[in-house]
Design a protein around this motif. Structure first.
Motif, PDB file in Angstrom:
ATOM      1  N   PRO A 126       0.812  -1.229   0.000  1.00  0.00           N
ATOM      2  CA  PRO A 126       0.000   0.000   0.000  1.00  0.00           C
ATOM      3  C   PRO A 126       0.842   1.274   0.000  1.00  0.00           C
ATOM      4  N   THR A 127       2.055   1.194   0.554  1.00  0.00           N
ATOM      5  CA  THR A 127       2.946   2.356   0.524  1.00  0.00           C
ATOM      6  C   THR A 127       3.323   2.701  -0.911  1.00  0.00           C
ATOM      7  N   SER A 128       3.645   1.683  -1.711  1.00  0.00           N
ATOM      8  CA  SER A 128       3.968   1.908  -3.122  1.00  0.00           C
ATOM      9  C   SER A 128       2.792   2.519  -3.866  1.00  0.00           C
ATOM     10  N   ILE A 129       1.596   1.974  -3.610  1.00  0.00           N
ATOM     11  CA  ILE A 129       0.386   2.475  -4.275  1.00  0.00           C
ATOM     12  C   ILE A 129       0.136   3.939  -3.904  1.00  0.00           C
ATOM     13  N   TYR A 130       0.311   4.246  -2.603  1.00  0.00           N
ATOM     14  CA  TYR A 130       0.082   5.611  -2.135  1.00  0.00           C
ATOM     15  C   TYR A 130       1.060   6.590  -2.770  1.00  0.00           C
ATOM     16  N   PHE A 131       2.346   6.243  -2.769  1.00  0.00           N
ATOM     17  CA  PHE A 131       3.371   7.141  -3.313  1.00  0.00           C
ATOM     18  C   PHE A 131       3.195   7.356  -4.819  1.00  0.00           C
ATOM     19  N   LEU A 132       2.803   6.317  -5.530  1.00  0.00           N
ATOM     20  CA  LEU A 132       2.580   6.461  -6.973  1.00  0.00           C
ATOM     21  C   LEU A 132       1.425   7.415  -7.248  1.00  0.00           C
ATOM     22  N   LYS A 133       0.409   7.353  -6.397  1.00  0.00           N
ATOM     23  CA  LYS A 133      -0.722   8.273  -6.532  1.00  0.00           C
ATOM     24  C   LYS A 133      -0.303   9.697  -6.173  1.00  0.00           C
ATOM     25  N   ARG A 134       0.495   9.818  -5.115  1.00  0.00           N
ATOM     26  CA  ARG A 134       0.871  11.138  -4.607  1.00  0.00           C
ATOM     27  C   ARG A 134       1.835  11.881  -5.542  1.00  0.00           C
ATOM     28  N   PHE A 135       2.835  11.157  -6.072  1.00  0.00           N
ATOM     29  CA  PHE A 135       3.891  11.827  -6.832  1.00  0.00           C
ATOM     30  C   PHE A 135       3.714  11.743  -8.355  1.00  0.00           C
ATOM     31  N   ASP A 136       3.022  10.712  -8.845  1.00  0.00           N
ATOM     32  CA  ASP A 136       2.870  10.557 -10.294  1.00  0.00           C
ATOM     33  C   ASP A 136       1.413  10.418 -10.732  1.00  0.00           C
ATOM     34  N   ASN A 137       0.499  10.636  -9.782  1.00  0.00           N
ATOM     35  CA  ASN A 137      -0.939  10.624 -10.073  1.00  0.00           C
ATOM     36  C   ASN A 137      -1.410   9.318 -10.717  1.00  0.00           C
ATOM     37  N   VAL A 138      -0.830   8.213 -10.266  1.00  0.00           N
ATOM     38  CA  VAL A 138      -1.280   6.895 -10.725  1.00  0.00           C
ATOM     39  C   VAL A 138      -2.473   6.490  -9.856  1.00  0.00           C
ATOM     40  N   PRO A 139      -3.635   6.205 -10.444  1.00  0.00           N
ATOM     41  CA  PRO A 139      -4.819   5.857  -9.641  1.00  0.00           C
ATOM     42  C   PRO A 139      -4.576   4.651  -8.737  1.00  0.00           C
ATOM     43  N   TYR A 140      -5.303   4.621  -7.627  1.00  0.00           N
ATOM     44  CA  TYR A 140      -5.150   3.509  -6.691  1.00  0.00           C
ATOM     45  C   TYR A 140      -5.451   2.163  -7.350  1.00  0.00           C
ATOM     46  N   ALA A 141      -6.454   2.134  -8.209  1.00  0.00           N
ATOM     47  CA  ALA A 141      -6.824   0.880  -8.883  1.00  0.00           C
ATOM     48  C   ALA A 141      -5.686   0.407  -9.786  1.00  0.00           C
ATOM     49  N   THR A 142      -5.046   1.327 -10.500  1.00  0.00           N
ATOM     50  CA  THR A 142      -3.919   0.965 -11.366  1.00  0.00           C
ATOM     51  C   THR A 142      -2.742   0.493 -10.536  1.00  0.00           C
ATOM     52  N   GLY A 143      -2.482   1.184  -9.409  1.00  0.00           N
ATOM     53  CA  GLY A 143      -1.418   0.754  -8.513  1.00  0.00           C
ATOM     54  C   GLY A 143      -1.677  -0.634  -7.949  1.00  0.00           C
ATOM     55  N   THR A 144      -2.939  -0.913  -7.632  1.00  0.00           N
ATOM     56  CA  THR A 144      -3.305  -2.240  -7.129  1.00  0.00           C
ATOM     57  C   THR A 144      -3.086  -3.303  -8.198  1.00  0.00           C
ATOM     58  N   ALA A 145      -3.496  -3.001  -9.429  1.00  0.00           N
ATOM     59  CA  ALA A 145      -3.278  -3.933 -10.543  1.00  0.00           C
ATOM     60  C   ALA A 145      -1.792  -4.207 -10.726  1.00  0.00           C
ATOM     61  N   MET A 146      -0.994  -3.163 -10.603  1.00  0.00           N
ATOM     62  CA  MET A 146       0.467  -3.297 -10.732  1.00  0.00           C
ATOM     63  C   MET A 146       1.024  -4.254  -9.673  1.00  0.00           C
ATOM     64  N   ILE A 147       0.602  -4.064  -8.410  1.00  0.00           N
ATOM     65  CA  ILE A 147       1.089  -4.910  -7.314  1.00  0.00           C
ATOM     66  C   ILE A 147       0.668  -6.360  -7.527  1.00  0.00           C
ATOM     67  N   ILE A 148      -0.572  -6.579  -7.961  1.00  0.00           N
ATOM     68  CA  ILE A 148      -1.060  -7.948  -8.189  1.00  0.00           C
ATOM     69  C   ILE A 148      -0.238  -8.635  -9.277  1.00  0.00           C
ATOM     70  N   ILE A 149       0.030  -7.910 -10.366  1.00  0.00           N
ATOM     71  CA  ILE A 149       0.837  -8.483 -11.455  1.00  0.00           C
ATOM     72  C   ILE A 149       2.245  -8.791 -10.957  1.00  0.00           C
ATOM     73  N   GLU A 150       2.828  -7.872 -10.183  1.00  0.00           N
ATOM     74  CA  GLU A 150       4.177  -8.098  -9.647  1.00  0.00           C
ATOM     75  C   GLU A 150       4.217  -9.335  -8.751  1.00  0.00           C
ATOM     76  N   LEU A 151       3.200  -9.493  -7.906  1.00  0.00           N
ATOM     77  CA  LEU A 151       3.160 -10.646  -7.007  1.00  0.00           C
ATOM     78  C   LEU A 151       2.997 -11.949  -7.773  1.00  0.00           C
ATOM     79  N   ILE A 152       2.065 -11.960  -8.721  1.00  0.00           N
ATOM     80  CA  ILE A 152       1.792 -13.182  -9.482  1.00  0.00           C
ATOM     81  C   ILE A 152       3.002 -13.575 -10.325  1.00  0.00           C
TER      82      ILE A 152
END
Length: 340
Positions: A126-152
């Motif tokens: 969630p820290t990665s998702i938050y920072f991406l939203k804060r500094f690069d305006n990446v939506p939370y849903a996109t950040g979540t998708a990114m984390i899921i893909i990275e984990l899988i």
């Protein structure tokens, strides 16, 4: 005399209370392990020394063989491995139609690592998702998708390499290898199908369903070509980690092929990840020692390599993560905002 209904209610209340106590106890243990990981690791180190009947004198003698330039080379490869994961994340976000700045991704990578190592839960995600939203305006849903893909991809790739490599190495049978691959593919397809059927049955108007829909929309932006390229970048990172393992064996006057190093390092990472033990402490080291012993690397050397990897890489990640978090202003972030 209690009726069956009241007796059942009392039993259910006691059961729920017991489960709640167990959950609190597990969280407390996990918090202690992640807070005092170094002490737990030292404890596991001496346990391995006792179990494998390793001489501490021989370990110290072997450590003295490592020269300064060799240590610096190991650290350099660690940074190359980190760089491969940062580049992979940048490419993944590009595939999801976002172009974050490389500088921010470097800081976010190490800050999330520090969050993993210093919190009772995996707050690095969630820290990665938050920072991406804060500094690069990446939506939370996109950040979540990114984390899921990275984990899988990250965990799954290590699991596949560990499984297929272990089966082929232990049985030396191509037929067994193909059979395991088919079974694994069928299992993955079944899990994906089952997960999809559960999502379809969920409430259409629920907030969770809406968020899942947003995440699914982010997934839809990923095309097969980009996913394949992303997998190859992650695989390159695994090869670098394997090469680092080969180099350490050479530095300590032992031999290890890149193929066996790939299996050993992937298996250690995979079993550490799925063990649910904070940071995989003990599990990752035991797996690495076991797989290295299968190819002739002594338990003494295996424990030494596992110790260097744990202390050097975890320590470096934590220090760089604290510095990155300070630069990003992590101290000013409320826990509630990170956990959203």
């Amino acid at each position: 005399m209690l009726s069956k209904g009241k007796a059942g209610q009392i039993f259910l209340i006691n059961l729920l209370f017991s489960l709640r106590c167990i959950k609190k106890m597990k969280l407390g243990i996990k918090l202690k392990i992640e807070k005092y990981w170094f002490l737990f690791f030292i404890a596991f180190f001496f346990i391995f020394v006792f179990l494998y009947k390793i001489s501490l004198k021989d370990i110290l003698k072997t450590v003295s063989l490592l020269e300064l330039w060799q240590l610096l080379l190991i650290i350099l490869i660690y940074f190359m491995i980190s760089a491969s994961f940062i580049v992979a994340r940048k490419y993944l976000l590009y595939s999801l139609s976002y172009k974050p700045r490389l500088k921010n991704l470097i800081f976010i990578h190490f800050a999330s690592m520090a969050a993993h190592y210093s919190t009772p839960a995996k707050l690095g995600f969630p820290t990665s998702i938050y920072f991406l939203k804060r500094f690069d305006n990446v939506p939370y849903a996109t950040g979540t998708a990114m984390i899921i893909i990275e984990l899988i991809v990250g965990t799954g790739l290590c699991g596949i390499i560990a499984l297929l490599g272990s089966v082929y190495y232990m049985t030396n049978s191509m037929k067994t290898l193909i059979l395991c691959f088919i079974i694994l593919s069928m299992l993955i397809i079944a899990v994906i199908y089952y997960a999809g059927s559960i999502l379809k049955k969920s409430s259409i108007n629920s907030r969770i369903r809406k968020y899942i829909k947003d995440v699914n929309d982010a997934f839809s932006l990923m095309i097969v070509k980009h996913l394949i390229i992303y997998v190859f970048i992650i695989f390159a990172g695994r090869l670098l980690a394997s090469f680092n393992l080969v180099l350490m064996c050479i530095f300590f006057s032992s031999k290890l092929s890149i193929y066996h190093a790939l299996i050993a390092s992937s298996a250690a990472f995979f079993f550490g990840a799925i063990s649910m033990v904070p940071m995989g402490i003990g599990v990752r080291e035991a797996s690495l020692i076991y797989y290295l012993s299968l190819v002739g690397v002594t338990n003494e050397l295996g424990l030494l390599i596992a110790t260097i990897q744990r202390l050097l890489f975890t320590g470096l990640s934590f220090v760089l993560g604290v510095l990155s978090g300070t630069l990003l202003g992590i101290k000013n972030i409320k826990i509630e905002s990170v956990q959203k």
